[in-house]
Design an enzyme around this catalytic site. Structure first.
Site, PDB file in Angstrom:
ATOM      1  CB  SER A   4     -12.974   7.910 -46.054  1.00 24.10           C
ATOM      2  OG  SER A   4     -13.503   9.217 -45.968  1.00 24.10           O
TER       3      SER A   4
ATOM      4  CE  LYS B 108     -12.056  12.471 -46.987  1.00 28.65           C
ATOM      5  NZ  LYS B 108     -12.829  11.824 -45.926  1.00 28.65           N
TER       6      LYS B 108
ATOM      7  CE  LYS C  33      -9.553   5.479 -44.382  1.00 29.19           C
ATOM      8  NZ  LYS C  33     -10.930   5.691 -43.891  1.00 29.19           N
TER       9      LYS C  33
END
Length: 300
Positions: free
Chosen positions: A100, A174, A242
């Site tokens: 990711s 995502k 994050k």
């Protein structure tokens, strides 16, 4: 790419997720070479038929497909370019990055790999370690449709792949996933905290809400963790923060200046990590308790 025995696959990044994904590929019969910065984690797969090597570039050298499952974009850039995975890959090989990272990073990586004749798919996942083990991961793939089609059989061993657009689109999907999950975790935590503070049994409130419009996997799984106060890490708060920060970065690049739910949820995660550490992301409940100066209940 349909015959597993004819496709050489390398898997780089044998962590909580990668170890389970790699094991599924081995069980499906793919010749698999594995690498991890800490070799002992990769060695755990040797008993299942994996070839363990010392460097990422060595793993990539004879591979038709290289799969990455690394912590963040900086590490992906280091492994692919500084550790010369890109230089080791043969022309026509496909690099599938399931990490990711920022959409802009994925686009930059695909550009530099294309200059070397290497194809790129960004294919981050959702579903956690359970999904990785059971092969039920949601896999969001960006890149050329024809290249996606060539690796789709491999991705199907690990979950449900969907091609969502050009390079970087997988990462955008995502980030959308992480916004929905993070904001919903916060909503469930607020709701259960309100119920408990008002004198209701949060476990019974959760039970009463099941099946109504508030039903979700978050209420089911994360709500149960909150009720039980089981914050042992299954989904890292640091990782979720994050991703939310990456979502805000991506929004800024396309002139979306107001994502208030995302910004607030990122702030909550920042507070949780600062005051309680890298707990499971359902631990947002703890941060809400702290902000309300509440002593957490010890009831389970």
């Amino acid at each position: 790419m349909t015959a597993s025995t004819s496709v050489n696959v390398a898997f780089l990044g044998i962590g909580l997720m990668g170890s389970r994904q790699a094991k599924r590929l081995l069980d499906a019969g793919y010749p698999l070479t594995v690498w991890n910065r800490s070799r002992e984690k990769a060695e755990a797969l040797s008993g299942f038929g994996a070839r363990v090597v010392d460097t990422a570039s060595e793993a990539a050298r004879d591979a038709d497909v290289v799969i990455l499952m690394l912590e963040n974009g900086k590490i992906v850039t280091d492994v692919v370019f500084s550790q010369d995975v890109a230089g080791a890959l043969k022309p026509g090989a496909i690099l599938v990055d399931m990490s990711s990272i920022k959409p802009a990073e994925a686009q930059e990586h695909s550009k530099h790999l294309a200059e070397r004749g290497v194809h790129h798919i960004d294919a981050p996942v959702s579903g956690g370690t359970t999904g990785a083990e059971q092969g039920t991961l949601a896999i969001m793939a960006g890149g050329e449709a024809e290249i996606f089609g060539r690796v789709e059989p491999i991705l199907k061993i690990m979950g449900r792949p969907v091609h969502v657009g050009p390079h970087g689109a997988g990462q955008l999907a995502k980030l959308a996933n992480q916004i929905i999950v993070g904001v919903t975790i916060g909503a469930v935590a607020e709701a259960l905290l309100l119920a408990q503070r008002g004198g209701a049994d949060p476990a019974k409130v959760r039970e009463a809400l099941r099946g109504g419009f508030a039903e979700s996997r978050i209420l089911e799984l994360h709500g149960q963790r909150m009720v039980r106060r089981d914050f042992i890490t299954k989904g890292r708060s640091v990782t979720h923060l994050k991703d939310l920060d990456n979502a805000l970065d991506a929004a800024g690049r396309i002139d979306l200046d107001a994502l208030p739910y995302t910004a607030l949820t990122a702030d909550l995660f920042r507070g949780l990590i600062e005051h309680a550490g890298d707990l499971d992301h359902s631990g947002l409940l703890i941060e809400l308790e702290r902000r309300n100066a509440l002593v957490p209940s010890t009831d389970s």
